[in-house]
Motif scaffolding. Sequence first.
Motif, PDB file in Angstrom:
ATOM      1  N   VAL A 169    -108.490  78.899  27.220  1.00 56.46           N
ATOM      2  CA  VAL A 169    -108.766  80.235  26.818  1.00 56.46           C
ATOM      3  C   VAL A 169    -108.218  81.176  28.211  1.00 56.46           C
ATOM      4  O   VAL A 169    -108.543  80.876  29.210  1.00 56.46           O
ATOM      5  N   SER A 170    -107.495  81.940  27.555  1.00 53.62           N
ATOM      6  CA  SER A 170    -106.966  82.963  28.694  1.00 53.62           C
ATOM      7  C   SER A 170    -106.770  84.344  28.056  1.00 53.62           C
ATOM      8  O   SER A 170    -106.790  84.419  26.831  1.00 53.62           O
ATOM      9  N   SER A 171    -106.142  85.379  28.928  1.00 56.55           N
ATOM     10  CA  SER A 171    -105.892  86.611  28.016  1.00 56.55           C
ATOM     11  C   SER A 171    -104.780  86.487  27.122  1.00 56.55           C
ATOM     12  O   SER A 171    -104.668  87.346  26.181  1.00 56.55           O
ATOM     13  N   SER A 172    -103.982  85.551  27.259  1.00 56.47           N
ATOM     14  CA  SER A 172    -102.810  85.356  26.299  1.00 56.47           C
ATOM     15  C   SER A 172    -102.932  84.376  25.253  1.00 56.47           C
ATOM     16  O   SER A 172    -102.418  84.144  24.309  1.00 56.47           O
ATOM     17  N   ALA A 173    -104.196  83.705  25.347  1.00 59.43           N
ATOM     18  CA  ALA A 173    -104.792  82.562  24.261  1.00 59.43           C
ATOM     19  C   ALA A 173    -106.113  82.766  24.203  1.00 59.43           C
ATOM     20  O   ALA A 173    -106.910  82.114  24.628  1.00 59.43           O
ATOM     21  N   PRO A 174    -106.464  83.576  23.167  1.00 53.08           N
ATOM     22  CA  PRO A 174    -107.936  83.940  22.790  1.00 53.08           C
ATOM     23  C   PRO A 174    -108.676  82.581  22.599  1.00 53.08           C
ATOM     24  O   PRO A 174    -108.166  81.604  21.897  1.00 53.08           O
TER      25      PRO A 174
END
Length: 397
Positions: free
Chosen positions: A321-326
């Motif tokens: 999970v990252s800012s570009s992959a919620p």
Amino acid sequence: MIGFRNASKDPARRRVRRLAGVGMVLPLAVSALVAGSAGTSVASPGTGPTAVVSMGDSYISGEAGRWKGNSLTNSGDRTGTDRAWVSGNTYDPAKVYGSTAGGCHRSDSAEVTSAGAIADVAVNLACSGATSENVFRASNGGVVFKGEAPQADQLATVAAADNVKVIALSIGGNDLGFADIIKECALDFVLWGSYCYDDQQYGVDQKMDAVMANVGKSVDEIRAVMRAAGYTDSSYRIVLQSYPSPIPRGAENRYTQSDWSRLNSGGCPFWNRDSDWARDSLVPQIAGRLKGVAAAKGVQFLDLRDMMQGREVCAKASKLVSSSAPASAKTSEWARWIDSSETQGPVQESMHPNYFGQLAVGRCLNLAVAQPANSASSCKNTAGADHTGMFLTSAAP
């Protein structure tokens, strides 16, 4: 960075001190908390509110239910993955585990509560770290665990208050030493540059018969409690389940084994050879033996070996999970990575189904209850779908 994933210039030995320092204690969590609340009036078999009960270890108690995927972000809500986040950098695990935070870790998303409307009341008697002797009645060798009476004795109280219809049981993993197996295999990757599968397979083989005998005794103890409470064997069902693999096969790992990315980024420090052994030998071996116990005892079997296929920690088909992959049940991992430094929570959560995984297992139980009470089914996920895409097939031999 997190746990194993603190990319450091230090040699592997520092990583191992961190790993061994916390002991890689990954207790399987199965709890004894009433997730719904037992009925307030005295019931009897066939009357009163119906109940579904979970018993056993951490793979059914709700361990790791705090997490919606894994994120390298250590502050705030960890990119939306930390359900225990309060504000700033303040966290309250009780938001997820209630009074069992730091102990049995019965989460609000545990299988028995995520299974949906299969009964009026959901009761979670499972506890993280439990072994078979924590299930047995005290009068027959049962042992108090984390300040709670043996789970079979707790079941007697539930059986008197509610009309128990389903008892889901997950036990045997701690008896086999899952935590030690994970620890040794990780150490072989981080420090020794050797494989663990051969030594660990030998140890499992030495224990297996005795462990399965105790799993069978656990079923007998449950039967004895229910009969004493006035239930016939056919008035309710026992669903004995196996364990999912939290790591993928070597070829399905998105990180190479030739550098420290599995350690520092993915939280899955295992060689391909050991990963293949765990996924295609150890997990199926345990499932096969549990299926045999279920058949011998005349109870239902739910095989979870493939439940997280493609959703495991470090799986190519999933992502951090990252800012570009919620955080999403469709794209995020369904198991908690190894966080040995405990920078995002206790290490005991590692290698367990997380929030998404628990919703999926709950769906598996829901589907299983619709099958005959002596059936044997395998639960699998639909690639790219969330927990509503779970489906059953006939259990593998």
